[in-house]
Design an enzyme around this catalytic site. Structure first.
Site, PDB file in Angstrom:
ATOM      1  N   LYS A 216       1.230   4.551  72.820  1.00 10.24           N
ATOM      2  CA  LYS A 216       0.822   4.714  74.221  1.00 10.24           C
ATOM      3  C   LYS A 216       0.348   3.390  74.817  1.00 10.24           C
ATOM      4  CE  LYS A 216      -3.291   6.194  75.516  1.00 10.24           C
ATOM      5  NZ  LYS A 216      -4.473   7.007  75.831  1.00 10.24           N
TER       6      LYS A 216
ATOM      7  N   GLN B  31       0.946   1.944  61.552  1.00 10.00           N
ATOM      8  CA  GLN B  31      -0.170   2.425  60.715  1.00 10.00           C
ATOM      9  C   GLN B  31      -1.498   1.817  61.218  1.00 10.00           C
ATOM     10  OE1 GLN B  31       2.757   1.181  58.642  1.00 10.00           O
ATOM     11  NE2 GLN B  31       3.547   3.177  59.165  1.00 10.00           N
TER      12      GLN B  31
ATOM     13  N   ARG C 128      -2.982  16.684  60.036  1.00 10.97           N
ATOM     14  CA  ARG C 128      -3.837  15.527  59.748  1.00 10.97           C
ATOM     15  C   ARG C 128      -5.256  16.005  59.480  1.00 10.97           C
ATOM     16  NH1 ARG C 128      -1.604  12.843  65.248  1.00 10.97           N
ATOM     17  NH2 ARG C 128       0.427  12.141  64.484  1.00 10.97           N
TER      18      ARG C 128
ATOM     19  N   GLY D 154       5.253  15.997  60.372  1.00 17.85           N
ATOM     20  CA  GLY D 154       4.743  17.293  60.814  1.00 17.85           C
ATOM     21  C   GLY D 154       3.557  17.805  59.999  1.00 17.85           C
TER      22      GLY D 154
ATOM     23  N   THR E 234       4.293   8.055  69.340  1.00 18.74           N
ATOM     24  CA  THR E 234       4.564   9.003  70.416  1.00 18.74           C
ATOM     25  C   THR E 234       4.351   8.311  71.760  1.00 18.74           C
ATOM     26  OG1 THR E 234       3.796  10.752  68.966  1.00 18.74           O
ATOM     27  CG2 THR E 234       3.968  11.289  71.308  1.00 18.74           C
TER      28      THR E 234
ATOM     29  N   ALA F  13       6.363   5.217  60.247  1.00 20.98           N
ATOM     30  CA  ALA F  13       5.619   5.264  61.505  1.00 20.98           C
ATOM     31  C   ALA F  13       6.244   6.275  62.459  1.00 20.98           C
ATOM     32  CB  ALA F  13       5.629   3.890  62.162  1.00 20.98           C
TER      33      ALA F  13
ATOM     34  N   GLY G 174      -2.820   6.081  68.788  1.00 21.87           N
ATOM     35  CA  GLY G 174      -2.338   5.857  70.161  1.00 21.87           C
ATOM     36  C   GLY G 174      -1.801   4.463  70.416  1.00 21.87           C
ATOM     37  N   LYS G 175      -1.323   3.804  69.351  1.00 19.47           N
ATOM     38  CA  LYS G 175      -0.758   2.459  69.543  1.00 19.47           C
ATOM     39  C   LYS G 175       0.486   2.509  70.420  1.00 19.47           C
ATOM     40  CE  LYS G 175      -0.189   1.733  65.210  1.00 19.47           C
ATOM     41  NZ  LYS G 175      -0.865   2.938  64.715  1.00 19.47           N
TER      42      LYS G 175
ATOM     43  N   ASP H  83      -1.910   6.750  63.838  1.00 18.25           N
ATOM     44  CA  ASP H  83      -1.973   7.893  64.762  1.00 18.25           C
ATOM     45  C   ASP H  83      -3.147   7.802  65.724  1.00 18.25           C
ATOM     46  OD1 ASP H  83       0.208   8.951  63.342  1.00 18.25           O
ATOM     47  OD2 ASP H  83      -1.175   9.702  61.822  1.00 18.25           O
TER      48      ASP H  83
HETATM   49  P1  IMP Z   1       3.863   5.488  53.079  1.00 14.79           P
HETATM   50  O1  IMP Z   1       3.572   4.451  54.124  1.00 14.79           O
HETATM   51  O2  IMP Z   1       4.948   6.434  53.492  1.00 14.79           O
HETATM   52  O3  IMP Z   1       4.079   4.882  51.721  1.00 14.79           O
HETATM   53  O4  IMP Z   1       2.546   6.399  52.935  1.00 14.79           O
HETATM   54  C1  IMP Z   1       1.320   5.886  52.431  1.00 14.79           C
HETATM   55  C2  IMP Z   1       0.151   6.529  53.161  1.00 14.79           C
HETATM   56  O5  IMP Z   1       0.139   6.091  54.522  1.00 14.79           O
HETATM   57  C3  IMP Z   1       0.203   8.059  53.242  1.00 14.79           C
HETATM   58  O6  IMP Z   1      -1.117   8.545  53.198  1.00 14.79           O
HETATM   59  C4  IMP Z   1       0.851   8.320  54.589  1.00 14.79           C
HETATM   60  O7  IMP Z   1       0.528   9.587  55.123  1.00 14.79           O
HETATM   61  C5  IMP Z   1       0.220   7.210  55.403  1.00 14.79           C
HETATM   62  N1  IMP Z   1       1.041   6.789  56.559  1.00 14.79           N
HETATM   63  C6  IMP Z   1       2.139   6.000  56.554  1.00 14.79           C
HETATM   64  N2  IMP Z   1       2.588   5.803  57.798  1.00 14.79           N
HETATM   65  C7  IMP Z   1       1.747   6.461  58.613  1.00 14.79           C
HETATM   66  C8  IMP Z   1       1.674   6.585  60.030  1.00 14.79           C
HETATM   67  O8  IMP Z   1       2.467   6.042  60.789  1.00 14.79           O
HETATM   68  N3  IMP Z   1       0.648   7.347  60.497  1.00 14.79           N
HETATM   69  C9  IMP Z   1      -0.273   7.922  59.681  1.00 14.79           C
HETATM   70  N4  IMP Z   1      -0.253   7.820  58.353  1.00 14.79           N
HETATM   71  C10 IMP Z   1       0.749   7.083  57.834  1.00 14.79           C
HETATM   72 MG    MG Z   2       1.885   8.007  64.239  1.00 11.52          MG
END
Ligand code: IMP
Ligand code: MG
Length: 333
Positions: free
Chosen positions: A18, A176, A254, A251, A44, A41, A15-16, A13
């Protein structure tokens, strides 16, 4: 072959989406490849004034560039088609021919979704990621090539990138970020894939192909998941609300904190960052507080310019010496 990599330096989150969108518009890429993760993932992207959130499909589709979901990814088939239909409806039918899936990418099944829905430890996105990667590594997973309905989208990455007429220029789009990486993040509060620049190489390109590594950060930190991250201070609730820090996929709010310099420096070194973008400068200006954490020390700056000077000074001492961009523009850098 030339490859540029977009990698997140924090907890996602940052800004990749963008920056990838910006680079696709500016660069002369032949391919954009998503190199890790699944529909956990949420990227936006603002395109021609309209907001899109992509989960699987790389941002090349916005500019007519072939967009591949790489072998390092896991794919939810239903979500993939939903996203494809939506993008097709909004961007035009030509995009269907641009989207490809590596035949050796893995598939997220209903069983994976069900298992992940029961997670109470990590605070996952419940998108089946962890169980899908576990099955991949225990050699009981299912690859995209075993799924009939995906036939017309399948691609052999080796043939595509190594046995082609035109020299490929590839943009690798990471998902991520470094602090969620399976090896380098705060285990077990991590995701299950390789989020680092090295993760891009696992998608079938040699290290010598890498030209630029774009490290993306936000000028403050956010994290979504079950560990406590946000310090007890009402200013972070303000930051969350002004910065609209709510998950693009789930949603969820954060948790926020100041920029963590030690982590950023580590992420720059390990990922070999050549260009660094600090996003959301506009938000930190709006809350009128400029702070950076270094271990237990918090530096307080009187204005944004002083904070930028401090960052530039720090980065000039690194052997990487990345080019630096401070961005407060949701549309570009
Ligand atoms: P998972 O990837 O769904 O297994 O989640 C593992 C951890 O990574 C959790 O804390 C999620 O909230 C976080 N996470 C997974 N994908 C994202 C993302 O795209 N943005 C932010 N946090 C993420
Ligand atoms: Mg994101």
């Amino acid at each position: 072959m030339i490859a540029d990599i977009v990698v997140g330096l924090q907890h996602g989150d940052c800004g990749k989406g963008k920056v990838t969108h910006h680079l696709c518009r500016e660069g002369n890429y032949t391919h954009v490849v998503r190199y890790n993760g699944g529909c956990n993932a949420g990227h936006t992207i603002i395109h021609d004034g309209e907001t899109f959130v992509t989960h699987h499909i790389p941002a090349g589709v916005f500019f007519g560039i072939k967009s591949i979901i790489g072998p390092g990814c896991v794919v939810n088939i239903e979500q993939f088609f939903k996203e494809l239909d939506e993008l097709e409806g909004r961007l035009g039918s030509h995009i269907r021919g641009l989207v490809k899936i590596a035949k050796n990418a893995h598939v997220i099944t209903d069983k994976h979704l069900k298992e992940d829905s029961l997670d109470i430890e990590i605070g996952t996105t419940k998108r089946g990621n962890g169980p899908a990667y576990r099955d991949k590594y225990s050699r009981t997973g299912r690859r995209a090539e075993q799924v009939n309905i995906l036939n017309s989208f399948l691609v052999d990455i080796y043939e595509e990138l190594h046995n082609c007429d035109k020299e490929p220029v590839i943009l690798f789009e990471g998902a991520q970020g470094f602090e969620l990486d399976i090896d380098w993040g705060d285990y077990p509060y991590v995701t299950s894939s390789h989020c680092t620049a090295a993760g891009a190489l696992l998608n079938g390109i040699p290290p010598q192909a890498v030209r630029e590594v774009w490290g993306i950060a936000k000028i403050y930190e956010t994290y979504v998941g079950n560990k406590k991250f946000q310090p007890d201070d009402a200013i972070f609730d303000i930051l969350q609300s002004v910065g609209q820090e709510y998950g693009a996929t789930t949603g969820r709010p954060r948790q926020c904190d100041w920029l963590n310099w030690n982590n950023i420096e580590k992420a720059i070194k390990i990922n070999g960052v050549t260009n660094i973008v600090f996003n959301k400068m506009d938000i930190i200006e709006e809350i009128n507080t400029w702070r950076i954490k270094e271990g237990d020390t918090i530096s307080n700056f009187e204005c944004g310019e002083r904070m930028k000077d401090w960052i530039v000074g720090k980065l000039s001492k690194l052997s990487n010496r990345p080019r630096i961009y401070f961005s407060g523009n949701p549309n570009g850098i």
